[in-house]
Write a protein that holds these residues in place. Structure first.
Motif, mmCIF file in Angstrom:
data_model
loop_
_atom_site.group_PDB
_atom_site.id
_atom_site.type_symbol
_atom_site.label_atom_id
_atom_site.label_comp_id
_atom_site.label_asym_id
_atom_site.label_seq_id
_atom_site.Cartn_x
_atom_site.Cartn_y
_atom_site.Cartn_z
ATOM 1 N N LEU A 100 11.330 -11.086 21.101
ATOM 2 C CA LEU A 100 12.145 -9.982 20.603
ATOM 3 C C LEU A 100 11.288 -8.942 19.883
ATOM 4 N N LEU A 101 10.397 -9.387 19.006
ATOM 5 C CA LEU A 101 9.555 -8.452 18.264
ATOM 6 C C LEU A 101 8.601 -7.705 19.186
ATOM 7 N N LYS A 102 8.171 -8.357 20.275
ATOM 8 C CA LYS A 102 7.266 -7.691 21.227
ATOM 9 C C LYS A 102 7.917 -6.457 21.858
ATOM 10 N N MET A 103 9.257 -6.423 21.874
ATOM 11 C CA MET A 103 9.971 -5.304 22.488
ATOM 12 C C MET A 103 10.017 -4.059 21.602
ATOM 13 N N TYR A 104 9.717 -4.227 20.318
ATOM 14 C CA TYR A 104 9.962 -3.166 19.343
ATOM 15 C C TYR A 104 8.659 -2.452 18.992
ATOM 16 N N PRO A 105 8.461 -1.212 19.431
ATOM 17 C CA PRO A 105 7.199 -0.500 19.189
ATOM 18 C C PRO A 105 6.876 -0.376 17.698
ATOM 19 N N GLY A 106 5.622 -0.601 17.364
ATOM 20 C CA GLY A 106 5.168 -0.439 15.985
ATOM 21 C C GLY A 106 5.658 -1.495 15.025
ATOM 22 N N VAL A 107 6.092 -2.644 15.563
ATOM 23 C CA VAL A 107 6.731 -3.644 14.693
ATOM 24 C C VAL A 107 5.756 -4.246 13.673
ATOM 25 N N GLU A 108 4.471 -4.383 14.041
ATOM 26 C CA GLU A 108 3.524 -4.970 13.094
ATOM 27 C C GLU A 108 3.394 -4.120 11.836
ATOM 28 N N ASN A 109 3.257 -2.797 12.037
ATOM 29 C CA ASN A 109 3.160 -1.900 10.879
ATOM 30 C C ASN A 109 4.465 -1.863 10.095
ATOM 31 N N ASN A 110 5.572 -1.958 10.823
ATOM 32 C CA ASN A 110 6.883 -1.993 10.163
ATOM 33 C C ASN A 110 6.979 -3.208 9.246
ATOM 34 N N LEU A 111 6.562 -4.358 9.752
ATOM 35 C CA LEU A 111 6.594 -5.573 8.936
ATOM 36 C C LEU A 111 5.665 -5.448 7.727
ATOM 37 N N LYS A 112 4.465 -4.940 7.952
ATOM 38 C CA LYS A 112 3.499 -4.797 6.856
ATOM 39 C C LYS A 112 4.026 -3.880 5.760
ATOM 40 N N SER A 113 4.847 -2.888 6.150
ATOM 41 C CA SER A 113 5.386 -1.950 5.159
ATOM 42 C C SER A 113 6.330 -2.628 4.177
ATOM 43 N N HIS A 114 6.854 -3.792 4.571
ATOM 44 C CA HIS A 114 7.740 -4.549 3.682
ATOM 45 C C HIS A 114 6.973 -5.554 2.813
ATOM 46 N N LEU A 115 5.703 -5.741 3.101
ATOM 47 C CA LEU A 115 4.884 -6.702 2.352
ATOM 48 C C LEU A 115 4.068 -5.941 1.315
ATOM 49 N N THR A 116 4.742 -5.518 0.267
ATOM 50 C CA THR A 116 4.143 -4.594 -0.701
ATOM 51 C C THR A 116 3.645 -5.257 -1.981
ATOM 52 N N SER A 117 3.827 -6.571 -2.094
ATOM 53 C CA SER A 117 3.404 -7.251 -3.318
ATOM 54 C C SER A 117 1.892 -7.150 -3.494
ATOM 55 N N SER A 118 1.452 -6.909 -4.709
ATOM 56 C CA SER A 118 0.020 -6.792 -4.992
ATOM 57 C C SER A 118 -0.693 -8.137 -4.935
ATOM 58 N N VAL A 119 0.068 -9.223 -4.888
ATOM 59 C CA VAL A 119 -0.553 -10.553 -4.834
ATOM 60 C C VAL A 119 -0.494 -11.163 -3.441
ATOM 61 N N SER A 120 0.068 -10.430 -2.458
ATOM 62 C CA SER A 120 0.144 -10.941 -1.080
ATOM 63 C C SER A 120 -1.120 -10.548 -0.317
ATOM 64 N N HIS A 121 -1.912 -11.538 0.088
ATOM 65 C CA HIS A 121 -3.168 -11.258 0.767
ATOM 66 C C HIS A 121 -3.268 -12.020 2.088
ATOM 67 N N PHE A 122 -3.624 -11.285 3.148
ATOM 68 C CA PHE A 122 -3.895 -11.882 4.452
ATOM 69 C C PHE A 122 -4.835 -10.936 5.179
ATOM 70 N N ASN A 123 -5.480 -11.438 6.223
ATOM 71 C CA ASN A 123 -6.446 -10.604 6.944
ATOM 72 C C ASN A 123 -5.789 -9.811 8.071
ATOM 73 N N GLU A 124 -5.018 -10.498 8.940
ATOM 74 C CA GLU A 124 -4.369 -9.804 10.043
ATOM 75 C C GLU A 124 -3.013 -10.403 10.352
#
Length: 404
Positions: A329-353
């Motif tokens: 389902l997510l593969k169908m939605y253009p730009g979904v990775e950046n959309n998800l990242k925009s919701h991960l705004t906590s200053s303590v949330s860390h990941f590489n990719e």
């Protein structure tokens, strides 16, 4: 006696190391293996002779333009045997047949219409026998089977609980071993999906999370390259993390579980209710997204927000290097990775990719194939490459409806 035992153990380790390097490089000479592994050429020659006699590897001459003798290359005899991966989901079972280098040969998807364990067991037995007949002319035949379960699997490979089928304490491995003299292994579907991502896509990632989002939500975790399974093997059931206190009732017994809001099945159910239809398919959703239907677009935004709530908790808990979402389902939605990242705004949330899996709906079944290959070759790690990642192009999918 100790010296003999030590020598036998060292020989086994050397064999494992040599096989793993042949698999990793695809084509490699004895001299290159010696250089990489630091093993003597005599040791490698003896091991290679054994592997050639067993028909596990083959020799070939590489194209060579310089003056002198052409180097003799070693590679896995990929058609000497086959493995069978099985993804046992809620409404269907996917069977993927692959060669010894993980290249899919054939896939069948069988629809199941009820949750009767004995009837599904009989279906599995029939399909496995059919595959055995199909590869009976190969040297080894089927060398192993991996099975992914969408539920809780113990460290002893017993199915503890499958919410969608309401199975409790089913020893599928033992039931199949009564019929087949085969190496059979069972694991949670999310664990196998994480293993597939590591084996086929992210060879260097040591801390990887894979989130399977189809019929429910499962989390596969690799820490320092090893699966995190918990005390009894129950780790990773993040789909039953509560994100809405006193929310929707879940089959697990709790209320407000994450998978009731952020799995593909929950999305399709909610969307069908809004359209007043009995059901909707992923293909229906794709057509609505192409048409930019406002209802489905709004539902997708809400879906992404609910996904991000769970992701934020997981990232804070495990600090992953690589975070893979397995969702058609997510593969169908253009730009979904950046959309998800925009919701991960906590200053303590860390990941590489953070990315959407290109293995898609085949991640679990390919992880099951990879597990069977790893166990057959008895190698500590496995690096494989699928020649074409467009699975629908390389696999002839067959949808078979059966009254089960």
């Amino acid at each position: 006696m100790a010296a003999i035992g030590d020598a036998s153990y060292i020989k086994k380790l050397n064999r494992s190391l040599i096989i793993s390097k042949i698999i990793e490089h695809g084509l490699i000479s004895r001299a290159e293996i010696s250089k990489i592994t630091k093993l003597t050429r005599a040791t490698i020659s003896v091991q290679a002779a054994d592997l050639l006699e067993e028909e596990l590897i083959v020799e070939s001459h590489q194209e060579y333009n310089n003056v002198g003798r052409k180097p003799i290359m070693l590679s896995i005899n990929r058609k000497a045997g086959f493995v069978l991966g099985i993804d046992l989901d809620y409404r269907s079972i996917t069977f993927t047949f692959s060669d010894l280098m993980g290249q899919p040969v054939h896939t069948d998807t069988v629809e199941i219409q009820n949750s009767n364990y004995d009837e599904i067991l009989e279906l599995l037995i029939k399909q496995i026998k059919d595959y055995q007949n199909e590869c009976s002319s190969s040297h080894f035949g089927i060398v192993g089977i991996g099975i992914g379960i969408h539920g809780i699997v113990t460290k002893d490979e017993v199915i503890n609980f499958v919410p969608s089928h309401q199975w409790k304490n089913k020893d599928l491995k033992a039931d199949l071993e009564k019929v087949f003299n085969l190496d059979i292994h069972i694991d949670n579907n999310a664990n196998l999906s994480a293993f597939a991502e590591k084996v086929f896509n992210h060879h260097k990632s040591e801390n990887l999370l894979s989130i399977s989002m189809s019929s429910g939500i499962g989390l596969g975790v690799l820490i320092k390259g090893e699966p995190l399974k918990g005390y009894h093997g129950y780790a990773g059931e993040m789909g039953h993390m509560i994100i809405v206190p006193d929310g929707k009732p879940c089959k697990c017994g709790n209320f407000g579980c994450w998978e009731l809001y952020a799995s593909e099945e929950s999305f399709l159910k909610q969307l069908a209710e809004k359209y007043h239809k009995p059901n909707l398919s992923l293909e229906d959703v794709q057509n609505l997204l192409i048409a930019k239907d406002p209802i489905v677009c709004d539902q997708m935004e809400l879906f992404i927000k609910d996904i991000s709530i769970g992701l934020n908790n997981i990232i804070n808990l495990l600090n992953p290097e690589t975070l893979v979402l397995n969702s058609e389902l997510l593969k169908m939605y253009p730009g979904v990775e950046n959309n998800l990242k925009s919701h991960l705004t906590s200053s303590v949330s860390h990941f590489n990719e953070l990315l959407i899996s290109d293995l898609g709906k085949y991640a679990c079944v390919m992880g099951a194939c990879a597990l069977a290959i790893k166990n057959f070759f008895e190698v500590p790690e496995l690096n494989l490459t699928i020649e074409n990642k467009e699975f629908d192009e390389i696999i002839e999918s067959q949808w078979t409806k059966m009254s089960v």
